[in-house]
Enzyme design. Sequence first.
Site, PDB file in Angstrom:
ATOM      1  N   SER A   1       2.287   3.363  -2.732  1.00 44.76           N
ATOM      2  CA  SER A   1       1.933   4.254  -1.628  1.00 44.76           C
ATOM      3  C   SER A   1       1.462   5.614  -2.115  1.00 44.76           C
ATOM      4  O   SER A   1       2.077   6.222  -3.003  1.00 44.76           O
ATOM      5  CB  SER A   1       3.148   4.433  -0.707  1.00 44.76           C
ATOM      6  OG  SER A   1       2.877   5.394   0.289  1.00 44.76           O
ATOM      7  N   ASP A   2       0.358   6.092  -1.531  1.00 50.23           N
ATOM      8  CA  ASP A   2      -0.040   7.479  -1.732  1.00 50.23           C
ATOM      9  C   ASP A   2       1.087   8.397  -1.282  1.00 50.23           C
ATOM     10  O   ASP A   2       1.870   8.049  -0.392  1.00 50.23           O
ATOM     11  CB  ASP A   2      -1.272   7.811  -0.891  1.00 50.23           C
ATOM     12  CG  ASP A   2      -2.558   7.331  -1.541  1.00 50.23           C
ATOM     13  OD1 ASP A   2      -2.507   6.931  -2.695  1.00 50.23           O
ATOM     14  OD2 ASP A   2      -3.589   7.355  -0.860  1.00 50.23           O
ATOM     15  N   LYS A   3       1.133   9.551  -1.888  1.00 48.59           N
ATOM     16  CA  LYS A   3       2.123  10.540  -1.451  1.00 48.59           C
ATOM     17  C   LYS A   3       1.611  11.331  -0.249  1.00 48.59           C
ATOM     18  O   LYS A   3       2.197  11.320   0.823  1.00 48.59           O
ATOM     19  CB  LYS A   3       2.480  11.490  -2.593  1.00 48.59           C
ATOM     20  CG  LYS A   3       3.435  12.612  -2.185  1.00 48.59           C
ATOM     21  CD  LYS A   3       3.770  13.511  -3.356  1.00 48.59           C
ATOM     22  CE  LYS A   3       2.584  14.345  -3.786  1.00 48.59           C
ATOM     23  NZ  LYS A   3       2.212  15.354  -2.748  1.00 48.59           N
TER      24      LYS A   3
ATOM     25  N   THR B   1      -2.160   1.564  -0.977  1.00 46.54           N
ATOM     26  CA  THR B   1      -2.772   2.411   0.041  1.00 46.54           C
ATOM     27  C   THR B   1      -3.813   3.314  -0.596  1.00 46.54           C
ATOM     28  O   THR B   1      -3.759   3.606  -1.787  1.00 46.54           O
ATOM     29  CB  THR B   1      -1.712   3.279   0.753  1.00 46.54           C
ATOM     30  OG1 THR B   1      -1.172   4.224  -0.185  1.00 46.54           O
ATOM     31  CG2 THR B   1      -0.590   2.421   1.309  1.00 46.54           C
TER      32      THR B   1
END
Length: 871
Positions: free
Chosen positions: A352-354, A599
Amino acid sequence: MSETAVQPGHDDGLSAGSSSSATTMNGDAGAGKPKRLDAAAIAARFAELKSSAKGLTSDEARARLAKDGPNAIVAREEPLWRKAVAYFWGPIPWMIEAAALISLARQDWPDFIVVTGLLVYNAAVGFWQDAKAASALAALKKGLALTSRALRDGAWRTIDAADLVMGDVVDVTAGKIVPADLVLTGGAYLSIDQAALTGESLPVSKAIGDSAYSGSIAKQGDMQGLVTEIGDNTFFGRTAGLVASAGAQSHSQKAVVQIGDFLILLAAALAVVLVGTQVYRTMVVPGHWSLDQAGQIAQFVLVLLVASVPVALPAVMSVTLALGALALSKQKAIVSRLSAIDELAGVDVLCSDKTGTLTQNKLTLSTPIPFGGVHPEEIVDGAALATKADSDDAIDQAVMKAISDPQALARWKQTNLAPFDPVNKRTMTTVTDPQGKTWRFAKGAPQAISALCKLDPATETTYDDKVDELAKHGFRALGVARSEDNGKTWTLLGILSLLDPPRPDAASTIAQTRKLGLAVKMVTGDDVAIGSEIARELGLGARLLVASDVFPKGADPNRISLDAAHAVERADGFARVFPEHKYEIVKSLQETGHIVAMTGDGVNDAPALKQADCGIAVSGATDAARSAAALILTAPGLSTIVNAIVEARKIFERITSYVYYRIAMTIAIMLTVVLSSVLFAIQPLTAIMIVALALLDDIPIMTIAYDNVRTAEAPVRWNMHRILVFSGVMGLMATAQSFGLVLLGLEWMNDQALTAWRPIDPSHLQTMLFLQLAAGGHMLLFVVRARGSMFAPPWPSAPLFLAIVATQVVAVLMCAYGVLVPALPWALIGVAWAYVIGWTIVTDVVKLIFNRTDAGRERVGPLAAHTASLR
């Protein structure tokens, strides 16, 4: 915002680390990026490309254009005709086509029309789904500059960007798209937004010697640059190349092929037995043969082929997935590839992107740190006075939002603003207060403000310690100072700390993902300190790796070392991530047996999104990311992904229930046809009966997309061993049921008492078997759809139950009135139904015994253990 940035540059020289690390914040000097070239290196680049600061001549440009080709991305797409033909190639299409050819040879037109119609329908559904998805490369090409100003023949000319060649000198001004990869060679200042390419959430300040990437957007300033790469060789073009090469056959496609292979082998073995028996019976024993006899054998083979082909399997799966996609859209997740549904159900690692997914994607000021007895509000007001009021910069907006009394500050008049200088890394303004007194304010990188204020050693030590402490906790530091004597002396006001805070629901959502058996790995372009702090707050784990340490520059992204793959598997996340790193992370996890969701939102994310088993374009993603992704979110946050995973697992359970039923019934029909032909020399079903059964059984079962199911507690995937074994057991039970009815019918014909009550002939037996298969198939679905008893919850949904009831009414009326089948008396219809109900109860008991002895085999196995170890 995309997370493949390293130490974002910014027009305030914002520091994400200690004062000594702030130099990495400017231009391309950050970790993993090209170093800024000095004058000698720039001169060497001009010489290497046989160019000069005066640019090229028109003749030189034409020659290079002819040699190297245009500055454009070359699309390598498969022709539509080849895509269309592919849907008629494969195990299941082969079986359908063979059946159609035999029907044609025998001029059996009803069979030929029905079988061919199903073949075309299956191909049309697949082709439509494939054609509906937009091309990722087409979206990438939209991001390229259309025109550019180039220095040709000593004069600036506006030309098509596609006509640029290596060695051209171009001019890039605010608002323009960078037309090719450049080394900046002239001009004072340029601020570039390259978020869609490198993922940096803030504009990057460029200076002479820095690189500028094709497809990025100039926000401020004006500089000249030397074209070093064009077209497919640019940073942008390499991303497009990865998109073109990424991707793999989905697990559902592999499953359908494996099911087809299994049924082909079974059909081939049974065909050998059937043909051998018929040849011996009709040719060897009589001692002669004829074309009519050969035609009869072909007819038997036709019936077996039609029986062996789950003709509606691809269509039912497509429709079920399409209805599932509609359900996912209600969860704010749009499916661009139907195969994404079963991939999402099997995902055990979510990268996941932050920014924007785990965090709110908006910088927020924390408590200011004052120096020299200054009130905290004075620091915020000082920073606001050193800011352009209508700035659209993220940090400037965060500062302006933090003002406690905007009306009071509005009485101050800004008379001069010196924008960010990439050399001194600060912004400076001159303002007058309501009394007319002149002040100067400055904000910028901590070390720049420290040098401006000429701090004493004790204060400087305290100041640096505060900056370092903020860096360790993931905060970005911004120094603020003011002057009352027109800049002769400066007073340090303090430090502003900024952080993109976690989303309120992020921690609870991550806890939920772990309960679902998923490992969540953070992927961020920020430094390790920032990522680690967010990871700590969210409970993600502290094992964050610097991506460039795992994947050395220049390594082949398609050849991942075993050590790197295991390091990726053990990590909790990755910092300082570049575009190729995301792709390599996905490849590494896939090579260690994981089903991966990734993502992303930028052009740079497209290769990883396409390569991932389930690429997820987050809310606000670029067209290129959306085109490459299998799932597109319309709402921000990780919770949307988790909701989609839960829904996908429900859909997967419904599909596997159908597959169990379909394989079992195909086995039952094949074995019944062969056993009846071999043992009793009768043809229990006609080809048209088998096709009618397929339609009666499968059309209403499309409503299985609405069925009530339990959500799996762990990732689920196509466990072909379990599917084939369980389906085989259920198929043998269904065979025993059908062949038992054949035996019962043959005995009935020879029993005087039964024939006296109700006479029966071979045509009646055929129709009774047809009805038993129609009713028994749906009853078998009720058995296999639940691991527990068929009489226990979750019970069938109303749409599924009512569709099956309606279908059975149609089947009974067909038998009673002789539609496509010989007519059957009502009494024998009742006998067939009583027989089916009795066998269904027995089959349900056998299923319970099988599930009890086979407990746990349908789980993911090693993946479940792996994800459990990460909890």
